[in-house]
Design a protein around this motif. Sequence first.
Motif, PDB file in Angstrom:
ATOM      1  N   CYS A  20       0.763  -1.100   0.050  1.00 47.66           N
ATOM      2  CA  CYS A  20       0.137  -0.047   0.111  1.00 47.66           C
ATOM      3  C   CYS A  20       0.969   1.272   0.180  1.00 47.66           C
ATOM      4  O   CYS A  20       1.693   1.442   1.032  1.00 47.66           O
ATOM      5  N   PHE A  21       0.819   1.932  -0.980  1.00 44.02           N
ATOM      6  CA  PHE A  21       1.731   3.234  -1.054  1.00 44.02           C
ATOM      7  C   PHE A  21       0.845   4.472  -0.862  1.00 44.02           C
ATOM      8  O   PHE A  21      -0.259   4.600  -0.872  1.00 44.02           O
ATOM      9  N   GLN A  22       1.440   5.241   0.092  1.00 43.32           N
ATOM     10  CA  GLN A  22       1.036   6.426   0.590  1.00 43.32           C
ATOM     11  C   GLN A  22       1.588   7.532  -0.175  1.00 43.32           C
ATOM     12  O   GLN A  22       2.848   7.754  -0.120  1.00 43.32           O
ATOM     13  N   VAL A  23       1.053   8.644  -0.743  1.00 39.35           N
ATOM     14  CA  VAL A  23       1.268   9.785  -1.152  1.00 39.35           C
ATOM     15  C   VAL A  23       0.709  11.026  -0.407  1.00 39.35           C
ATOM     16  O   VAL A  23      -0.512  11.126  -0.920  1.00 39.35           O
ATOM     17  N   SER A  24       1.312  11.792   0.403  1.00 36.45           N
ATOM     18  CA  SER A  24       0.552  12.768   1.200  1.00 36.45           C
ATOM     19  C   SER A  24      -0.594  12.294   2.075  1.00 36.45           C
ATOM     20  O   SER A  24      -1.751  12.994   1.821  1.00 36.45           O
ATOM     21  N   GLY A  25      -0.853  11.126   2.349  1.00 36.55           N
ATOM     22  CA  GLY A  25      -1.955  10.691   2.980  1.00 36.55           C
ATOM     23  C   GLY A  25      -3.108  10.105   2.160  1.00 36.55           C
ATOM     24  O   GLY A  25      -4.157   9.413   2.684  1.00 36.55           O
ATOM     25  N   PHE A  26      -2.737  10.097   0.901  1.00 32.78           N
ATOM     26  CA  PHE A  26      -3.792   9.258   0.004  1.00 32.78           C
ATOM     27  C   PHE A  26      -3.215   7.898  -0.348  1.00 32.78           C
ATOM     28  O   PHE A  26      -2.143   7.902  -0.816  1.00 32.78           O
ATOM     29  N   SER A  27      -4.121   6.888  -0.394  1.00 31.19           N
ATOM     30  CA  SER A  27      -3.584   5.722  -0.794  1.00 31.19           C
ATOM     31  C   SER A  27      -3.713   5.685  -2.231  1.00 31.19           C
ATOM     32  O   SER A  27      -4.122   6.470  -3.018  1.00 31.19           O
ATOM     33  N   LEU A  28      -2.856   4.797  -2.861  1.00 36.16           N
ATOM     34  CA  LEU A  28      -2.889   4.849  -4.513  1.00 36.16           C
ATOM     35  C   LEU A  28      -3.882   4.459  -5.099  1.00 36.16           C
ATOM     36  O   LEU A  28      -4.446   4.945  -5.975  1.00 36.16           O
ATOM     37  N   SER A  29      -4.758   3.639  -4.436  1.00 34.61           N
ATOM     38  CA  SER A  29      -6.304   3.342  -5.003  1.00 34.61           C
ATOM     39  C   SER A  29      -7.247   4.683  -5.014  1.00 34.61           C
ATOM     40  O   SER A  29      -7.679   4.811  -6.043  1.00 34.61           O
ATOM     41  N   LYS A  30      -7.102   5.501  -4.025  1.00 34.75           N
ATOM     42  CA  LYS A  30      -7.655   6.881  -3.956  1.00 34.75           C
ATOM     43  C   LYS A  30      -7.043   7.659  -5.262  1.00 34.75           C
ATOM     44  O   LYS A  30      -7.897   8.323  -5.770  1.00 34.75           O
ATOM     45  N   ILE A  31      -5.970   7.725  -5.412  1.00 34.27           N
ATOM     46  CA  ILE A  31      -5.501   8.645  -6.422  1.00 34.27           C
ATOM     47  C   ILE A  31      -5.712   8.177  -7.868  1.00 34.27           C
ATOM     48  O   ILE A  31      -6.130   8.931  -8.531  1.00 34.27           O
ATOM     49  N   TRP A  32      -5.890   6.827  -7.966  1.00 36.36           N
ATOM     50  CA  TRP A  32      -6.137   6.175  -9.277  1.00 36.36           C
ATOM     51  C   TRP A  32      -7.797   6.360  -9.413  1.00 36.36           C
ATOM     52  O   TRP A  32      -8.253   6.731 -10.564  1.00 36.36           O
ATOM     53  N   LEU A  33      -8.590   6.484  -8.417  1.00 35.12           N
ATOM     54  CA  LEU A  33      -9.962   6.984  -8.627  1.00 35.12           C
ATOM     55  C   LEU A  33     -10.093   8.239  -9.067  1.00 35.12           C
ATOM     56  O   LEU A  33     -10.976   8.578  -9.762  1.00 35.12           O
ATOM     57  N   CYS A  34      -9.328   9.211  -8.385  1.00 37.51           N
ATOM     58  CA  CYS A  34      -9.472  10.550  -8.720  1.00 37.51           C
ATOM     59  C   CYS A  34      -9.060  10.710 -10.075  1.00 37.51           C
ATOM     60  O   CYS A  34      -9.927  11.602 -10.919  1.00 37.51           O
ATOM     61  N   LEU A  35      -7.914  10.304 -10.777  1.00 36.82           N
ATOM     62  CA  LEU A  35      -7.588  10.387 -12.046  1.00 36.82           C
ATOM     63  C   LEU A  35      -8.549   9.859 -13.019  1.00 36.82           C
ATOM     64  O   LEU A  35      -8.867  10.341 -13.849  1.00 36.82           O
ATOM     65  N   PHE A  36      -9.286   8.490 -12.550  1.00 36.44           N
ATOM     66  CA  PHE A  36     -10.188   7.975 -13.591  1.00 36.44           C
ATOM     67  C   PHE A  36     -11.283   9.153 -13.649  1.00 36.44           C
ATOM     68  O   PHE A  36     -11.882   9.110 -14.745  1.00 36.44           O
ATOM     69  N   LEU A  37     -11.842   9.552 -12.534  1.00 35.20           N
ATOM     70  CA  LEU A  37     -12.980  10.399 -12.589  1.00 35.20           C
ATOM     71  C   LEU A  37     -12.671  11.692 -13.378  1.00 35.20           C
ATOM     72  O   LEU A  37     -13.535  12.088 -13.905  1.00 35.20           O
ATOM     73  N   VAL A  38     -11.632  12.241 -13.349  1.00 33.36           N
ATOM     74  CA  VAL A  38     -11.250  13.325 -14.169  1.00 33.36           C
ATOM     75  C   VAL A  38     -11.366  12.942 -15.468  1.00 33.36           C
ATOM     76  O   VAL A  38     -11.662  13.723 -16.251  1.00 33.36           O
ATOM     77  N   PHE A  39     -10.557  11.908 -16.040  1.00 28.50           N
ATOM     78  CA  PHE A  39     -10.424  11.360 -17.165  1.00 28.50           C
ATOM     79  C   PHE A  39     -11.996  11.280 -17.731  1.00 28.50           C
ATOM     80  O   PHE A  39     -12.512  11.602 -19.068  1.00 28.50           O
ATOM     81  N   VAL A  40     -12.906  10.682 -16.779  1.00 28.64           N
ATOM     82  CA  VAL A  40     -14.258  10.348 -17.499  1.00 28.64           C
ATOM     83  C   VAL A  40     -15.098  11.782 -17.448  1.00 28.64           C
ATOM     84  O   VAL A  40     -15.758  12.069 -18.515  1.00 28.64           O
ATOM     85  N   LEU A  41     -14.724  12.508 -16.505  1.00 29.48           N
ATOM     86  CA  LEU A  41     -15.586  13.925 -16.515  1.00 29.48           C
ATOM     87  C   LEU A  41     -15.381  14.819 -17.845  1.00 29.48           C
ATOM     88  O   LEU A  41     -16.001  15.842 -18.285  1.00 29.48           O
TER      89      LEU A  41
END
Length: 142
Positions: free
Chosen positions: A8-29
């Motif tokens: 489990c990777f952490q970047v500034s308190g966000f897990s990798l899965s949350k970062i991928w989810l945010c990137l996916f939502l930005v792409f979809v929107l």
Amino acid sequence: MEASSSLCFQVSGFSLSKIWLCLFLVFVLQNCSPALSDSPYLVGMGSYDITGPAADVNMMGYANAEQIASGIHFRLKARAFIVAEPNIKRVMFVNLDACMASHLVTIKVLERLKARYGDLYNENNVAISGIHTHAGPGGYLQ
């Protein structure tokens, strides 16, 4: 870093899965176009608090005339819906959290609409109705 069965990777308190989810939502929107309708109608709605006195009033339609209110269980609303053809015709439907709408209430509402909007709203395109609750205050009929 210790090896484990699940990394489990952490970047500034966000897990990798949350970062991928945010990137996916930005792409979809970014690739979504807004939903447009071919309908020529304009639709508007609004609500307004019409809660009456909180205590010492008779409730609408109960058999016991001595039964009076002693607090607010929930707020009563008037909900208005307007459907219009651009620059042509329109109709307004108002639904009250009340036992019924009286003719006097309709007349007074139409008077205020005329003062504010001229001839845009009148008895031919405004309907006022109640949800038929007996839990609202009484005494507003003529």
